[in-house]
Design a protein around this motif. Sequence first.
Motif: not given
Length: 252
Positions: A90, A106, A112, A120, A139, A141-142, A153, A155
């Motif tokens: 992250r 998120a 994720m 998704s 994974a 994600d933000t 987004e 990823r």
Amino acid sequence: MPEVAEETGESARAGGRSPRRRGRTTALIAGAAVLGVVAGGCTGYLIQADREPTKLSSLSQSTLVQARGPAPEPLSAAEDRRVKTDGDLRKLLLKKPGGAKAAVWAGIDGWMTLADMAESYEKPAGAFSDLVAGEFRRAADTGWRVGSTYGVEIRLVQYRQEEELQASDRADSENYYEDAESGTKSWPVAGSDNAMVYVHTKPDTKPGYLPQYSATAVAWRGDIVMKIFVWDAKPIPKAKIMDLAERQVKKL
């Protein structure tokens, strides 16, 4: 009649050829072959026994001499990319800009799960199996929103790559999918040998909703695939998606 039959039988035996008896001849040939092999082996053994033994090369190797000078210093955490990619994934994501609202889509605390990733896709069940087979590792994600229509987004998906180089294969698939959409323009990203940005000029439209334009960016490095999504109710400038892609690639 018996006499006729007897003459006929004699005539047949006289005019015809008796069947060849192959059993004894074959046995004699096979026996001779075996004796020949045994005799040859014995002769070879006697010849070899009279010779001097051949010296074999040594199994040991000469001692390696270490190069002079101090040993090289190990890479620092900033230089060793494995420190970054095996750590908190992250931290490699771009930060939410000031004034933007955090995304609600998120994953949990920026992560994720495999199930989140599968959901998704348009076909979650097939995507789940595909991700498992593709050695999905994790994974991050933000994302954020600005106003009521603009959203971003980002990823980062990491693969184990124990069997195949999944990251590059996955990036190739994403590039193919993005480029296949009609009305798409694409450009390479500076500072990367594989990153691409895509601006989709045709919006998605649904009755009762504003049109939604989108732009994406795809890149990979090592075992990580980067994917950036941008959407808005108006066309997205190339400069906007390019800026996000360039800054995110630098963090990888």
